[in-house]
Design a protein around this motif. Structure first.
Motif, PDB file in Angstrom:
ATOM      1  N   LYS A 295     -22.673  22.781   8.682  1.00  0.00           N
ATOM      2  CA  LYS A 295     -21.692  22.519   9.741  1.00  0.00           C
ATOM      3  C   LYS A 295     -20.324  22.479   9.062  1.00  0.00           C
ATOM      4  CE  LYS A 295     -22.709  19.477  13.072  1.00  0.00           C
ATOM      5  NZ  LYS A 295     -22.827  18.147  13.733  1.00  0.00           N
TER       6      LYS A 295
ATOM      7  N   ILE B  92     -26.903  14.029   7.239  1.00  0.00           N
ATOM      8  CA  ILE B  92     -26.303  13.280   6.130  1.00  0.00           C
ATOM      9  C   ILE B  92     -27.295  12.322   5.467  1.00  0.00           C
ATOM     10  CG2 ILE B  92     -24.504  11.599   5.503  1.00  0.00           C
ATOM     11  CD1 ILE B  92     -22.725  12.915   7.657  1.00  0.00           C
TER      12      ILE B  92
ATOM     13  N   ARG C 152     -14.876   0.821   9.007  1.00  0.00           N
ATOM     14  CA  ARG C 152     -14.316   2.057   8.449  1.00  0.00           C
ATOM     15  C   ARG C 152     -12.983   1.795   7.756  1.00  0.00           C
ATOM     16  NH1 ARG C 152     -18.617   5.703   9.472  1.00  0.00           N
ATOM     17  NH2 ARG C 152     -19.540   5.088  11.437  1.00  0.00           N
TER      18      ARG C 152
ATOM     19  N   GLY D 147     -27.083  15.416  18.502  1.00  0.00           N
ATOM     20  CA  GLY D 147     -27.083  16.450  17.471  1.00  0.00           C
ATOM     21  C   GLY D 147     -25.708  16.609  16.839  1.00  0.00           C
ATOM     22  N   GLN D 148     -24.681  16.496  17.689  1.00  0.00           N
ATOM     23  CA  GLN D 148     -23.315  16.598  17.185  1.00  0.00           C
ATOM     24  C   GLN D 148     -22.941  15.384  16.340  1.00  0.00           C
ATOM     25  OE1 GLN D 148     -20.799  19.182  17.862  1.00  0.00           O
ATOM     26  NE2 GLN D 148     -22.724  20.231  18.211  1.00  0.00           N
TER      27      GLN D 148
ATOM     28  N   ASP E   9     -26.809  11.305  12.220  1.00  0.00           N
ATOM     29  CA  ASP E   9     -27.604  10.083  12.086  1.00  0.00           C
ATOM     30  C   ASP E   9     -26.874   8.861  12.637  1.00  0.00           C
ATOM     31  OD1 ASP E   9     -29.832  11.237  10.441  1.00  0.00           O
ATOM     32  OD2 ASP E   9     -28.132  11.697   9.134  1.00  0.00           O
TER      33      ASP E   9
ATOM     34  N   VAL F 263     -26.352   4.955  13.263  1.00  0.00           N
ATOM     35  CA  VAL F 263     -26.705   3.761  12.493  1.00  0.00           C
ATOM     36  C   VAL F 263     -26.378   2.459  13.219  1.00  0.00           C
ATOM     37  CG1 VAL F 263     -26.529   4.931  10.269  1.00  0.00           C
ATOM     38  CG2 VAL F 263     -24.483   3.855  11.227  1.00  0.00           C
ATOM     39  N   PHE F 264     -25.631   2.536  14.314  1.00  0.00           N
ATOM     40  CA  PHE F 264     -25.245   1.318  15.018  1.00  0.00           C
ATOM     41  C   PHE F 264     -24.790   1.651  16.424  1.00  0.00           C
ATOM     42  CE2 PHE F 264     -21.787  -1.685  16.210  1.00  0.00           C
ATOM     43  CZ  PHE F 264     -22.538  -2.836  16.281  1.00  0.00           C
TER      44      PHE F 264
ATOM     45  N   VAL G 274     -20.049   1.781  21.962  1.00  0.00           N
ATOM     46  CA  VAL G 274     -19.631   2.583  20.818  1.00  0.00           C
ATOM     47  C   VAL G 274     -20.880   2.994  20.044  1.00  0.00           C
ATOM     48  CG1 VAL G 274     -18.287   2.656  18.682  1.00  0.00           C
ATOM     49  CG2 VAL G 274     -17.430   1.364  20.638  1.00  0.00           C
TER      50      VAL G 274
ATOM     51  N   GLU H 163     -22.071   4.544  16.521  1.00  0.00           N
ATOM     52  CA  GLU H 163     -21.594   4.833  15.171  1.00  0.00           C
ATOM     53  C   GLU H 163     -22.623   5.685  14.448  1.00  0.00           C
ATOM     54  OE1 GLU H 163     -18.983   3.226  13.105  1.00  0.00           O
ATOM     55  OE2 GLU H 163     -18.378   1.497  14.323  1.00  0.00           O
ATOM     56  N   SER H 164     -22.188   6.843  14.011  1.00  0.00           N
ATOM     57  CA  SER H 164     -23.038   7.660  13.151  1.00  0.00           C
ATOM     58  C   SER H 164     -22.618   7.380  11.715  1.00  0.00           C
ATOM     59  CB  SER H 164     -22.862   9.136  13.478  1.00  0.00           C
ATOM     60  OG  SER H 164     -21.607   9.568  13.041  1.00  0.00           O
ATOM     61  N   VAL H 165     -23.314   7.985  10.772  1.00  0.00           N
ATOM     62  CA  VAL H 165     -22.906   7.820   9.378  1.00  0.00           C
ATOM     63  C   VAL H 165     -21.454   8.272   9.210  1.00  0.00           C
ATOM     64  CG1 VAL H 165     -23.381   8.493   6.999  1.00  0.00           C
ATOM     65  CG2 VAL H 165     -25.255   8.144   8.573  1.00  0.00           C
ATOM     66  N   LYS H 166     -21.114   9.342   9.936  1.00  0.00           N
ATOM     67  CA  LYS H 166     -19.786   9.936   9.820  1.00  0.00           C
ATOM     68  C   LYS H 166     -18.672   9.113  10.459  1.00  0.00           C
ATOM     69  CE  LYS H 166     -21.247  13.855  11.395  1.00  0.00           C
ATOM     70  NZ  LYS H 166     -21.397  15.177  12.032  1.00  0.00           N
ATOM     71  N   ALA H 167     -18.877   8.715  11.716  1.00  0.00           N
ATOM     72  CA  ALA H 167     -17.743   8.173  12.475  1.00  0.00           C
ATOM     73  C   ALA H 167     -18.212   7.374  13.684  1.00  0.00           C
ATOM     74  CB  ALA H 167     -16.861   9.328  12.949  1.00  0.00           C
ATOM     75  N   ALA H 168     -17.258   6.674  14.291  1.00  0.00           N
ATOM     76  CA  ALA H 168     -17.519   5.927  15.513  1.00  0.00           C
ATOM     77  C   ALA H 168     -17.136   6.787  16.709  1.00  0.00           C
ATOM     78  CB  ALA H 168     -16.701   4.641  15.515  1.00  0.00           C
TER      79      ALA H 168
ATOM     80  N   PRO I 129     -31.285   1.785  16.053  1.00  0.00           N
ATOM     81  CA  PRO I 129     -30.262   2.679  16.606  1.00  0.00           C
ATOM     82  C   PRO I 129     -30.654   4.156  16.485  1.00  0.00           C
ATOM     83  CG  PRO I 129     -29.508   1.696  14.530  1.00  0.00           C
ATOM     84  CD  PRO I 129     -30.774   0.993  14.915  1.00  0.00           C
TER      85      PRO I 129
END
Lengths: 365, 123
Positions: free
Chosen positions: A19, A36, A294, B28-29, B32, B34-35, B53, B55-60, B82
């Motif tokens: 991606k 990830i 974050r 999918g977008q 993973d 996590v919260f 909200v 929260e993925s590993v990447k972002a909220a 989650p």
């Protein structure tokens, strides 16, 4: 906006289901189809391959380049042996950090790897300051990292000379029959290698590595969670021109001789801080509960007063909970100190924690 | 009746109560998860209000209420699990139930086919 650049592994990333996202001017894979967390675990348990070709590769040539480099960094390079690598930082006159970098002694010259986002400034800076030296960006080599406890097994098969290397060794050896520069180092806290390969062979070497049963690709997302668990700083987040190495808990980058002699930008500020202390320190922080805190999350003391800010934070897949780093007043920097984090208007209890969050497992022989 | 929003949420309405979650496309977008920060039961929300909200590993990512009403139940099992939002986003991974105050708000939402087309175009 200038056009986004592609590394020589771009087509391979697409083939692998990467991606792609813009990062430091490049189109880079943030993750592949595994995701990830799976890519993170792949690296902690087996071996993961990362494209880090966006980083800047630079050579410094001339009479005693180590001596010249020492005018820009607080590290000791005069005695760095041929075939060894060392981490350092460029400091500015205020004691702030311009970038962090890896420098290897290649015998008659130095080989430097700098951050992608800083590379143009770094190269211009070195060219300006290192008068009489030849500072050259190597634009025709890619950089591939293979990281994880089984990286050595995969490498032993295709680069037999790598087996005798230890952490922070740097050698010109063959990988898959191609002449490469290989460092036994990385940015994940795991044992592993970084391979500088002529770009025309990059895809071939990457595919050869991926053919090894231990190896699967991992993107920038996993690279970030891995380095955060390993307690490693990300330039631009955890360190920048407003943080000194003492505040950033990077005292160890200042060589013993440099502590006495100075002679690097901002030495007056940094050596004074080393002696007299600083008002704030970078620490690890573990929030209570599951909500990640974050970057830019406010850090509060137990009275609810703002005392600092998170600089990197997220979820640590191996430790299995949210983890973060940030700056707090020195008197609140001890491990176990209680504080609070302001996440979406809610005060979340947290504690200062030791870093690395996950044990580093470098191979020291 | 199931409807979908442009923010990739689904709402299943039965007897004036909407059960709401995120779509398979959305999970999918996000990657993973996590919260999940859940709303509170009895929260009154207007259409478009931030209500949860993810929260993925990447972002909220904020979840906005697709309809107005009162939260009557939340999926507390998401606190411990989650990742259910990844494994079963359109069934076990529902997020909250809301008592609709204005069912006409549903009229502007997409049906299954329209959403499938929308997700494809925006994927």
């Amino acid at each position: 906006m200038s056009e986004t650049l592609k590394t020589s592994l771009y087509n391979l990333h697409k083939e692998l289901g990467g991606k792609m996202v813009p990062f430091a001017g490049y189109e880079m894979p943030v993750q592949y189809t595994a995701g990830i967390v799976a890519e993170h675990k792949q690296c902690r348990e087996k071996a993961a391959l990362f494209d880090v070709s966006h980083m800047g590769q630079v050579t410094i040539k001339g009479e005693n380049p180590a001596k010249a480099l020492e005018t820009l960094v607080p590290g000791v390079y005069l005695k760095l042996k041929e075939g060894r690598q060392r981490y350092t930082i460029f400091t500015n006159d205020n004691g702030g950090i311009l970038d962090d970098l890896m420098v290897s002694n290649m015998g008659d010259h130095l080989f430097v790897v700098v951050n992608a986002a800083c590379k143009n400034e770094d190269i211009a800076y070195m060219k300006e300051k290192l008068v009489g030296y030849e500072v050259t960006e190597i634009t025709n080599r890619s950089l591939i990292a293979i990281q994880g406890p089984e990286a050595k097994t995969a490498m032993a098969r295709i680069a037999p000379e790598s087996v005798s290397m230890v952490f922070m060794d740097f050698r010109s050896i063959k990988v898959g029959g191609i002449d490469c520069f290989v460092a036994r180092a990385g940015y994940t806290g795991e044992d592993g290698f970084e391979i500088s390969v002529p770009e025309e062979h990059a895809e071939k070497i990457a595919k050869l590595l991926l053919e090894q049963p231990e190896v699967a690709p991992a993107g920038l997302g996993a690279r970030d969670t891995l380095r955060l668990e390993a307690g490693l700083c990300l330039y631009g987040n955890d360190i920048d021109t407003t943080t000194t190495p003492i505040e950033a808990s990077l005292e160890w980058v200042i060589g013993k001789r440099r502590k006495e002699e100075g002679g690097f930008p901002g030495a007056n500020v940094i050596l004074k801080q080393l002696k007299e202390g600083v008002t704030r320190k970078r620490v690890g922080i573990i929030p209570t509960g599951k909500a990640p805190a974050r970057a830019h999350t406010k850090i509060l003391n137990m009275n609810g007063q703002e005392i600092g800010e998170i600089t990197s934070g997220g979820f640590g897949p191996t430790i299995g909970c949210p983890i973060a780093m940030g700056y707090v007043p020195t008197d609140m920097a001890a491990v176990g100190t209680e504080l609070k984090l302001l996440v979406r208007g809610k005060e979340i209890p947290a504690k200062v924690a030791a870093t690395p969050f996950v044990e580093q497992r470098y191979y020291r022989g | 009746m199931i409807k979908f929003t442009e923010a990739h949420e689904w709402i299943e309405v039965e007897n004036g109560v909407g059960k709401i979650g995120i779509t398979d496309f959305a999970q999918g977008q996000l990657g993973d998860i996590v919260f999940v920060e859940l709303p509170e039961v009895d929260d009154e929300k207007s259409k478009g209000d931030e209500i949860a909200v993810v929260e993925s590993v990447k972002a909220a990512s904020e979840i906005y209420s697709p309809v107005s009403g009162e939260v009557i139940e939340i999926n507390e099992s998401l606190d411990d699990n989650p990742a259910m939002l990844n494994s079963s986003p359109e069934a076990d991974g529902w997020i909250f139930k809301i008592k609709l105050s204005d069912e006409s708000e549903l009229e502007n939402l997409m049906d299954k086919d329209a959403y499938a087309k929308y997700a494809k175009e925006n994927g």
